[in-house]
Design a protein around this motif. Structure first.
Motif: not given
Length: 370
Positions: A193-204
């Motif tokens: 990104x042009x800064x901070x960021x994050x994500x979680x991925x799941x099939x639950x």
């Protein structure tokens, strides 16, 4: 001076698209958990091949929140143990300890810097609840063996994908090789990104339901709070930027692989150990890390000749003051400590020219010729 990473050139490639994305967010008047976040979450979930993507503030929160959500589901509780590689950035271990769980460190392999799967089983106890493989430097761990152990002992698997955007293992993308995965979009990442960021991925489905609320003060309906959540939301602006950059990620990965090919072909030097890529792994080369007993003098020589490098990581987590209460000492993880003392990350970014790569190689060969 040649930088280690030229983010200016990386992002200016897409200046027109990024400027347009900024204008769309500005004109919308909506800056938190709006349409841009939803759009990116859907696109990134599709890219990874999973059902759910939950955008959060940063990579550390992504991992931490997975454990918190599992606690809310009653799957995990304070004091449970999570196996994690000793050779990793401190955030991997912080996420576990912040959630009240106990990190159990396992040695790395010299060959690829990743967790030594052959040493995991002897670290499993009656308190072990999960294994956290870290796909360090852009290469996926031996997930078949890890998942086999998890199945044998009824453990969860949580991927740390902070350095492995787009990497794959036997045809499946990182983020879709476990029960849940955490990503970082820090600017220097392959998808930054042009800064901070994050994500979680799941099939639950159940986990995703909790996470969607947990990131927003534990609330899905305003002023109604199901959980003691936190404020950790991917904002609209960064989501818009990430949507632009996701379209170009695979192309940038191919550029990284072309640069690495030059490094591997040119650095045929006896005093250097080059990184390797597994045949079943779609290595995305977040970093190109060599090893040499002459690391410090080589780094000094390169700086003197106008080339910046970085050491990942000069002091392992088990020797950090923050974790002194864990009771680890010098010598407990000799391979991890050896990697800390011999590893050097060379310049690598998608816009790096072949001439620049060759310049780095020529300087290194000049250094060792002496």
């Amino acid at each position: 001076m040649m930088p280690f990473l030229d983010l200016r050139s990386v992002n200016l490639q897409y200046e027109e698209e990024l400027t347009k994305a900024f204008a769309e967010v500005l004109r919308s008047g909506w800056f938190v958990l709006g349409e841009k976040v939803i759009e990116f979450e859907e696109l990134f979930a599709q890219y990874c091949g999973v059902k759910h993507c939950i955008g959060v503030a940063n990579g550390l929160d992504a991992l931490f929140m997975i454990f918190e959500a599992y606690k809310e589901l009653g799957v995990m509780k304070v004091g449970h143990e999570v196996i994690v590689p000793a050779n990793t950035f401190i955030a991997s271990i912080l996420a576990i300890s912040k959630a009240g769980l106990s990190p159990v460190l396992v040695e790395a392999r010299r060959s690829d810097y990743l967790i030594d799967v052959s040493k995991i089983e002897k670290s499993i106890t009656s308190r072990t609840i999960a294994i956290m493989p870290v796909h360090l430097f852009g290469q996926v761990c031996d997930m078949d063996s890890i998942k086999a152990l998890a199945k044998k002992y009824s453990l969860k698997v949580v991927e740390d994908c902070a350095q492995a955007h787009g990497a794959y293992y036997r045809g499946n993308r990182s983020g879709n090789l476990s029960d849940a995965a955490g990503f970082s979009f820090y600017p220097g990442k392959n998808l930054g990104a042009l800064g901070d960021g994050g994500a979680i991925t799941t099939n639950d489905d159940a986990l995703a339901r909790i996470l969607n609320a947990y990131r927003n003060y534990g609330s899905k309906v305003k002023y109604q709070h199901q959980f003691k959540g936190i404020n950790s939301r991917l904002d609209e602006l960064q989501a818009a930027f990430l949507t632009v950059k996701l379209k170009h990620l695979d192309n940038e990965t191919e550029k990284r692989r072309a640069i690495v090919k030059v490094y591997l072909q040119s650095l045929n030097v006896p005093d250097i150990n080059l990184p390797s890529a597994h045949t079943e792994s779609g290595h995305v080369w977040h970093l190109f890390v060599i090893r040499t007993m002459h690391r410090d003098s080589l780094q000094k020589f390169l700086i003197e000749n106008g080339v910046m490098t970085v050491i990942h990581y000069p002091k392992p987590p088990h020797l950090q003051q923050a974790f002194s209460n864990f009771g680890y000492h010098v010598g407990d993880f000799p391979i991890t400590e050896e990697l800390a003392n011999t590893s050097l990350s060379l310049p690598l970014w998608p816009c790096m020219s072949q001439q620049q790569v060759q310049e780095v190689c020529d300087l290194i060969k000049r250094f060792f010729s002496k």
